[in-house]
Every structure is written in structure tokens, then in C-alpha cells.
Enzyme design. Structure first.
Site, PDB file in Angstrom:
ATOM      1  N   ASP A 198      -5.181  14.831  14.347  1.00  0.00           N
ATOM      2  CA  ASP A 198      -5.486  13.572  15.026  1.00  0.00           C
ATOM      3  C   ASP A 198      -6.651  13.792  15.990  1.00  0.00           C
ATOM      4  O   ASP A 198      -6.563  14.604  16.909  1.00  0.00           O
ATOM      5  CB  ASP A 198      -4.228  13.111  15.790  1.00  0.00           C
ATOM      6  N   GLU A 258      -8.083  -3.531   5.636  1.00  0.00           N
ATOM      7  CA  GLU A 258      -7.874  -3.379   4.199  1.00  0.00           C
ATOM      8  C   GLU A 258      -6.841  -4.357   3.666  1.00  0.00           C
ATOM      9  O   GLU A 258      -7.008  -4.929   2.600  1.00  0.00           O
ATOM     10  CB  GLU A 258      -7.425  -1.949   3.909  1.00  0.00           C
ATOM     11  N   ARG A 261      -7.911  17.516   5.301  1.00  0.00           N
ATOM     12  CA  ARG A 261      -8.601  17.904   4.055  1.00  0.00           C
ATOM     13  C   ARG A 261      -9.899  18.638   4.381  1.00  0.00           C
ATOM     14  O   ARG A 261     -10.613  18.260   5.300  1.00  0.00           O
ATOM     15  CB  ARG A 261      -8.921  16.655   3.225  1.00  0.00           C
ATOM     16  N   ARG A 263      -2.458  -2.060  -3.520  1.00  0.00           N
ATOM     17  CA  ARG A 263      -3.603  -1.165  -3.370  1.00  0.00           C
ATOM     18  C   ARG A 263      -3.408   0.021  -4.313  1.00  0.00           C
ATOM     19  O   ARG A 263      -2.390   0.703  -4.271  1.00  0.00           O
ATOM     20  CB  ARG A 263      -3.687  -0.651  -1.946  1.00  0.00           C
ATOM     21  N   ILE A 293     -11.660   6.480  13.651  1.00  0.00           N
ATOM     22  CA  ILE A 293     -12.620   7.209  14.487  1.00  0.00           C
ATOM     23  C   ILE A 293     -13.911   6.405  14.628  1.00  0.00           C
ATOM     24  O   ILE A 293     -14.447   6.243  15.733  1.00  0.00           O
ATOM     25  CB  ILE A 293     -12.903   8.605  13.876  1.00  0.00           C
ATOM     26  N   HIS A 331     -11.890   4.525  -0.799  1.00  0.00           N
ATOM     27  CA  HIS A 331     -12.105   3.626   0.352  1.00  0.00           C
ATOM     28  C   HIS A 331     -13.013   2.454  -0.028  1.00  0.00           C
ATOM     29  O   HIS A 331     -13.687   1.877   0.838  1.00  0.00           O
ATOM     30  CB  HIS A 331     -12.778   4.351   1.529  1.00  0.00           C
ATOM     31  N   ASN A 385       0.877  -1.175   0.000  1.00  0.00           N
ATOM     32  CA  ASN A 385       0.000   0.000   0.000  1.00  0.00           C
ATOM     33  C   ASN A 385       0.914   1.225   0.000  1.00  0.00           C
ATOM     34  O   ASN A 385       1.421   1.633   1.045  1.00  0.00           O
ATOM     35  CB  ASN A 385      -0.875  -0.078   1.265  1.00  0.00           C
TER      36      ASN A 385
END
Ligand code: AMP
Length: 405
Positions: free
Chosen positions: A284, A388, A242, A92, A333, A181, A7
Site C-alpha cells: 500500500d 469503473e 507485482r 467486468r 495513487i 484496465h 466485478n
């Protein structure tokens, strides 16, 4: 089958060596800040996963991968001695454009198309392509598979994936919603169906991948019909750094007023905004929750905005589907923050999403897929632990097993 999952991002590299038969990880590697003076790389092996830091000073992402391949065959703790003991490689890939609606074995034709997708994810795809080329050189007989973040969203209808811009731009540049995602949303949807004991094809689900990046997907009968990330992973929710969706006119306005270049504006939107931009503390969520708890008003505002935008996205997908059976929470989260979940669902009870406070408590429950709504909540709320790398390994295994002998 032993699968190396790779990845690669613009400055990070996450790899795992996975034994797909027993679904166990044998090696984990994390390199961050590649290409900068602060680059570091940790590698750890089963069973203890004791991290060892390796000297990667000055190395880029593909160079870190080359170093990892050397560590894999020389470290006494490694389960392999030769690279040909790796049976397949799963890569990925963030953006597959309109070329790819499912994972594929990488051959010459696929590699050419991957090059054409680079500009859709300029931070991620070029690094992944460079890693693919490196491994083709060092492990020429090992099959490589590309697993796309965008593939799950290939089922979106035109009304969801087109932007109301002149059609010429779609035709000329393929400007449309691709989402991201996808591996995580697909997995979360399937796991939620398992938890609810019902076939995925019968369900309407809203899957929420809330991590450093975040996106929400409307999954109708197992298919993505809409998702919050767009042409790039910048659109949609407020994220760690973002902005997510903003009035596009702000961008041209700011560029004029601040005399900013495209690259400077891009950096503002991708790296300086979101939770970091509002809180002024951190991207974070743990740091921001702690600061808010200590009375920091900007941190509290960042959380309020984050929660509000998640609530609005869930509400809009409730409207987009003909039925909603469950909302699924996943990623850093979504899986770990009982406080954020409580705040999000406090505003959604009127839609029939009723959280059970005790079930929502995370104590002793990290990593356990479970339903956290009250028994008679009309719409269930589930937590699913995303994995993932394991998904990529299994898709790689599937494709390689189907290769002609
Ligand atoms: P991911 O991108 O899925 O690794 O998620 C990273 C995000 O999850 C970061 O913002 C972390 O602060 C956040 N996160 C991880 N654990 C917790 C937690 N216990 N409470 C709040 N946020 C968390």
C-alpha cells in the site's frame, strides 16, 4: 435502468447496484479474501452507505455473490424486493483474448468463448464465469453483458501487440499483448478531452492508471496504440505486489537456483514483488510513503524505483506517438498522491510536462477532475477520477437498450 455491476476476482468481489438514469449508486458490496478463513463481506445502501458485515465464513466468490443476492431482496434498506427488479447485469471480464473488441450481451456462444479465455487470466476469469453461470440460474430472464478490460486495446497494431518470439507461439497459443484496465483508460481519455475542451479524436494522450495494479497507455486519436500490460497483467510498471517487467532470463535462472516450481515462481512475481518486495513493508503506497517520511531507506528506494519506471513508460509513449497533448493521472495513487505526482513530473519537465504545485495539491479536491499543469505547459497534466463500475453500468445499459424487443 437498474444495473447490477459484478466485478469478480480470484478472492474478491466488488458489486454495485447502479441506477443509470440518474448515474447514482444504490448499493455497494465488497467481499475480500473469499475462499480463506479471513473472508469478509460488507454491504451498504444509499443514501448513507452504512456498511453492514455479513457472515460469509468459508464462502467462495460465487457463494458470496449468492449471499449478496439474498441480502438484496431481504435487507430493509435495499431498494428492491425481487431480483427481477434488476433490469440488467454488467460483468467486468479481465481477459477477452482476441474474441472480443467491445462489450457484448452474453449468450450461449459468448459464454463458450469466455471459457476459452480463462487461461489468459487464471486468477480472474474463472471466478467471473462462475458468477455469470450462477446469475443465469438465479435470474434467467435478466440480460447479462460482458465488459472487457482488454477491449479498449483491440486497436493496437501488430508492432505493439506482438512479442519478438517465434510466430508459431502467437499462431498456436495467441501469445500477444492484450493489455488491461481498458475501461479506465478509455474513460480517463474521454474525460481528459472534456477537460481540455477538445474532441478526443484530435488528441494524443498518455493515460496513467496508477493503483494497486498499474498500467500506462498511449491513446492516439482516441485509440489505444500501445499499453504497458501485456499477455497478462504482470508486465510493465512496478506495482503493489507485482514485479512488472523484469529480464525474462531472471525467471529461468531463479527457478533453477532456488529449485522453484512454476506456481512458486508465479507467486514471487505476482504477490511478493513490486512495492512490497522492495520496501519489505507493504504493498500500500500510503504505508510506504509514511515509512519513507520516517526515514526508512528501503521504503524510499521502493518509491524511487516506482517513480522512475512510471517516468520511463511516459517517456517511451511520448516517443511512440506523433504528438502528446496531455498526460492523464487516474486510480488510487494517480488521483490521490500529490507527492507521487510531484516526484514523477519533476523528472519530465524537460519534455514539456510542467506541474503547477498549487494545482497539484489535493486538499479539498479529491474526486474533482482537473488540469494540474501550469497554464503554458506545452503538454497538459490532468487528474481524472476513475469510476469503473459506473462505466460498466453505462455500457450495459447501452447494449440492453439496443436489444430487439
Ligand atoms: P486502487 O487500486 O485504484 O484502489 O489504488 C490503490 C492504491 O492507491 C494503494 O496503493 C493505495 O495506497 C493508493 N492510495 C490511495 N490513496 C492514496 C494517497 N492519498 N496517497 C498515496 N497513495 C494512495
Amino acid at each position: 435502468m437498474r444495473v447490477l455491476v459484478v466485478n469478480a476476482g480470484s478472492s474478491s468481489l466488488k458489486c454495485q447496484l447502479i441506477e443509470t438514469d440518474g448515474k447514482v449508486s444504490l448499493m455497494k458490496c465488497l467481499a475480500e479474501k473469499a475462499g480463506t478463513l479471513d473472508v469478509f463481506m460488507n454491504v451498504s445502501f444509499a443514501p448513507g452507505f452504512q456498511k453492514t458485515a455479513h457472515d460469509v465464513a468459508g464462502l467462495t466468490v460465487p457463494e458470496c455473490l449468492e449471499k449478496l443476492l439474498r441480502v438484496l431482496v431481504t435487507d430493509p434498506a435495499s431498494p428492491i424486493r425481487r431480483l427481477d427488479e434488476v433490469r440488467a447485469i454488467g460483468n467486468r471480464i479481465v481477459a477477452g483474448g482476441e474474441f472480443f473488441s467491445a462489450s457484448v450481451l452474453i449468450d450461449h456462444d459468448v459464454r463458450e468463448k469466455l471459457s476459452l479465455c480463462e487461461e489468459l487470466a487464471p486468477l480472474h476469469n474463472p471466478a467471473a464465469d462462475a458468477c455469470i453461470d450462477l446469475m443465469r440460474r438465479l435470474m434467467p430472464d435478466t440480460p447479462q453483458v460482458a465488459v472487457f478490460d482488454t477491449a479498449f486495446h483491440a486497436t493496437m497494431p501488430p508492432k505493439a501487440y506482438l512479442y519478438p518470439l517465434p510466430m508459431a507461439y502467437y499462431e498456436k497459443y495467441k501469445i500477444r499483448r492484450y493489455g488491461a484496465h481498458g475501461t479506465s483508460h478509455r474513460y480517463a481519455a474521454q474525460q481528459a478531452a472534456n477537460l481540455l475542451g477538445r474532441p478526443l479524436e484530435d488528441l494524443g494522450l498518455i493515460t496513467c492508471h496508477l493503483g494497486n495494479g498499474g498500467s500506462i497507455t498511449a491513446v492516439n486519436h482516441g485509440e489505444s496504440i500501445d499499453t504497458t500490460m501485456g499477455f497478462t497483467p504482470l508486465e510493465g510498471l512496478m506495482m503493489g505486489t507485482r514485479s512488472g517487467s523484469v529480464d525474462p532470463a531472471i525467471i529461468t535462472y531463479l527457478m533453477r537456483r532456488e529449485n522453484m516450481s512454476y506456481d512458486e515462481m508465479d507467486a514471487v512475481l505476482n504477490r511478493e514483488s513490486g512495492v512490497l518486495g522492495i520496501s519489505g513493508i507493504s504493498a500500500d503506497m500510503r504505508d510506504v510513503l509514511e515509512a519513507a517520511g520516517a526515514g526508512n531507506a528501503q521504503a524510499e528506494l521502493a518509491i524511487e524505483m516506482y517513480v522512475y519506471r512510471v517516468q520511463k513508460a511516459i517517456g517511451s509513449y511520448y516517443a511512440a506517438m506523433t504528438r502528446t497533448d496531455a498526460v492523464v493521472m487516474t486510480a488510487g495513487i494517480g488521483e490521490n498522491s500529490a507527492e507521487l505526482r510531484e516526484r514523477i513530473f519533476a523528472g519530465l519537465a524537460h519534455m514539456g510536462m510542467i506541474l503547477d504545485k498549487e494545482r497539484n495539491d489535493v486538499t479539498g479536491q479529491i474526486g474533482v477532475n482537473r488540469v494540474i499543469s501550469i497554464d503554458d505547459s506545452p503538454i497538459k497534466i490532468c487528474i481524472v477520477t476513475t469510476d469503473e463500475e459506473m462505466r460498466i453500468a453505462r455500457e450495459t445499459d447501452d447494449l440492453v437498450c439496443r436489444m430487439p424487443a
